[in-house]
Design a protein around this motif. Structure first.
Motif, PDB file in Angstrom:
ATOM      1  N   PRO A 119       0.798  -1.235   0.000  1.00 17.79           N
ATOM      2  CA  PRO A 119       0.000   0.000   0.000  1.00 17.79           C
ATOM      3  C   PRO A 119       0.828   1.280   0.000  1.00 17.79           C
ATOM      4  O   PRO A 119       0.307   2.343  -0.293  1.00 17.79           O
ATOM      5  CB  PRO A 119      -0.831  -0.114   1.280  1.00 17.79           C
ATOM      6  CG  PRO A 119      -0.056  -1.022   2.161  1.00 17.79           C
ATOM      7  CD  PRO A 119       0.644  -1.989   1.240  1.00 17.79           C
ATOM      8  N   ARG A 120       2.124   1.187   0.273  1.00 16.96           N
ATOM      9  CA  ARG A 120       2.975   2.380   0.297  1.00 16.96           C
ATOM     10  C   ARG A 120       3.811   2.516  -0.974  1.00 16.96           C
ATOM     11  O   ARG A 120       4.740   3.325  -1.016  1.00 16.96           O
ATOM     12  CB  ARG A 120       3.867   2.355   1.526  1.00 16.96           C
ATOM     13  CG  ARG A 120       3.046   2.468   2.800  1.00 16.96           C
ATOM     14  CD  ARG A 120       3.895   2.716   4.002  1.00 16.96           C
ATOM     15  NE  ARG A 120       3.030   2.930   5.167  1.00 16.96           N
ATOM     16  CZ  ARG A 120       3.444   2.800   6.402  1.00 16.96           C
ATOM     17  NH1 ARG A 120       4.678   2.463   6.656  1.00 16.96           N
ATOM     18  NH2 ARG A 120       2.611   3.015   7.398  1.00 16.96           N
ATOM     19  N   VAL A 121       3.477   1.726  -1.990  1.00 18.48           N
ATOM     20  CA  VAL A 121       4.179   1.794  -3.274  1.00 18.48           C
ATOM     21  C   VAL A 121       3.176   2.215  -4.338  1.00 18.48           C
ATOM     22  O   VAL A 121       2.037   1.744  -4.343  1.00 18.48           O
ATOM     23  CB  VAL A 121       4.818   0.419  -3.620  1.00 18.48           C
ATOM     24  CG1 VAL A 121       5.473   0.445  -4.975  1.00 18.48           C
ATOM     25  CG2 VAL A 121       5.827   0.020  -2.540  1.00 18.48           C
ATOM     26  N   GLU A 122       3.614   3.087  -5.215  1.00 19.14           N
ATOM     27  CA  GLU A 122       2.741   3.594  -6.279  1.00 19.14           C
ATOM     28  C   GLU A 122       2.138   2.441  -7.082  1.00 19.14           C
ATOM     29  O   GLU A 122       2.828   1.449  -7.358  1.00 19.14           O
ATOM     30  CB  GLU A 122       3.528   4.512  -7.217  1.00 19.14           C
ATOM     31  CG  GLU A 122       4.025   5.779  -6.553  1.00 19.14           C
ATOM     32  CD  GLU A 122       2.896   6.663  -6.077  1.00 19.14           C
ATOM     33  OE1 GLU A 122       1.895   6.805  -6.788  1.00 19.14           O
ATOM     34  OE2 GLU A 122       3.026   7.216  -4.962  1.00 19.14           O
ATOM     35  N   PRO A 123       0.865   2.564  -7.473  1.00 11.95           N
ATOM     36  CA  PRO A 123       0.185   1.469  -8.191  1.00 11.95           C
ATOM     37  C   PRO A 123       0.862   1.023  -9.480  1.00 11.95           C
ATOM     38  O   PRO A 123       0.790  -0.148  -9.835  1.00 11.95           O
ATOM     39  CB  PRO A 123      -1.207   2.046  -8.486  1.00 11.95           C
ATOM     40  CG  PRO A 123      -1.415   3.079  -7.435  1.00 11.95           C
ATOM     41  CD  PRO A 123      -0.050   3.665  -7.157  1.00 11.95           C
ATOM     42  N   ASP A 124       1.555   1.913 -10.174  1.00 12.72           N
ATOM     43  CA  ASP A 124       2.189   1.546 -11.441  1.00 12.72           C
ATOM     44  C   ASP A 124       3.646   1.101 -11.286  1.00 12.72           C
ATOM     45  O   ASP A 124       4.322   0.801 -12.264  1.00 12.72           O
ATOM     46  CB  ASP A 124       2.095   2.699 -12.442  1.00 12.72           C
ATOM     47  CG  ASP A 124       2.787   3.956 -11.939  1.00 12.72           C
ATOM     48  OD1 ASP A 124       3.087   4.053 -10.730  1.00 12.72           O
ATOM     49  OD2 ASP A 124       3.027   4.864 -12.762  1.00 12.72           O
ATOM     50  N   SER A 125       4.136   1.008 -10.059  1.00 10.99           N
ATOM     51  CA  SER A 125       5.526   0.621  -9.808  1.00 10.99           C
ATOM     52  C   SER A 125       5.699  -0.894  -9.910  1.00 10.99           C
ATOM     53  O   SER A 125       4.850  -1.654  -9.431  1.00 10.99           O
ATOM     54  CB  SER A 125       5.948   1.068  -8.408  1.00 10.99           C
ATOM     55  OG  SER A 125       7.204   0.506  -8.055  1.00 10.99           O
TER      56      SER A 125
END
Length: 184
Positions: free
Chosen positions: A158-164
């Motif tokens: 949840p703390r990582v960008e969705p497109d990463s």
């Protein structure tokens, strides 16, 4: 608190660790599967958070130091997870090492000492670890530690960008019983 292994010292942070940690964090190979710490301020905040975590919980990421030379090799340790997920509350184990320390079993040795502390001193019932699917090296360390892959618990961080490409994480677990009965 200090933990000694055959080749390593795991110890709390000192001000002189800030520059080598920043230099390690500037290496794109070291940070390939980790969330970026692009500035000195970000690195200092990461270290300060570890110091605070130790003060509040009695554990965190230690500095990994070469026992013979005193050289800074990286960081490893235990960390309380502060985001909501189906597997929380939980304590994770993690590591990040300077490239010069790769391929020598240092991550495994330091992590094994951290696991012993978690199970023997903190009396944890389970310790987890997770990594990006492409991070084969960290998954290899997890298996060497006796951790068990739990594909049903893979998750989007949840703390990582969705497109990463780092958003998806694969889960490994180590229950106390497996640690007690496994190789050390």
């Amino acid at each position: 608190m200090t933990i000694a292994t055959d080749r390593l010292i795991l110890r709390e942070w000192r001000d002189q660790d800030r520059v080598p940690f920043m230099e390690m964090s500037a290496d794109p190979d070291v940070m390939l599967y980790l969330r970026a710490l692009p500035t000195r301020q970000a690195c200092d905040q990461w270290i300060d958070f570890q110091i605070k975590h130790f003060a509040e919980h009695g554990f965190g990421f230690w500095v990994v130091e070469d026992r013979a030379s005193g050289a800074f090799l990286g960081a490893t340790g235990l960390f309380k997870i502060f985001f909501d997920a189906p597997f929380t509350p939980a304590v994770e184990i993690g590591w990040r090492l300077a490239r010069a320390a790769w391929g020598q079993g240092i991550a495994t040795e330091a992590a094994r000492a951290s696991l012993a502390f978690g199970f023997d001193q903190l009396n944890l019932d389970e310790i987890i670890a997770y990594a990006a699917p492409a991070n084969a090296s960290s998954q290899n360390v997890m298996r060497k530690l006796g951790m068990i892959r739990d594909a049903a618990s893979d998750f989007d961080h949840p703390r990582v960008e969705p497109d990463s490409p780092l958003r998806r994480q694969v889960m490994y677990r180590l229950p106390r019983e497996a640690w007690a009965n496994g190789p050390r």
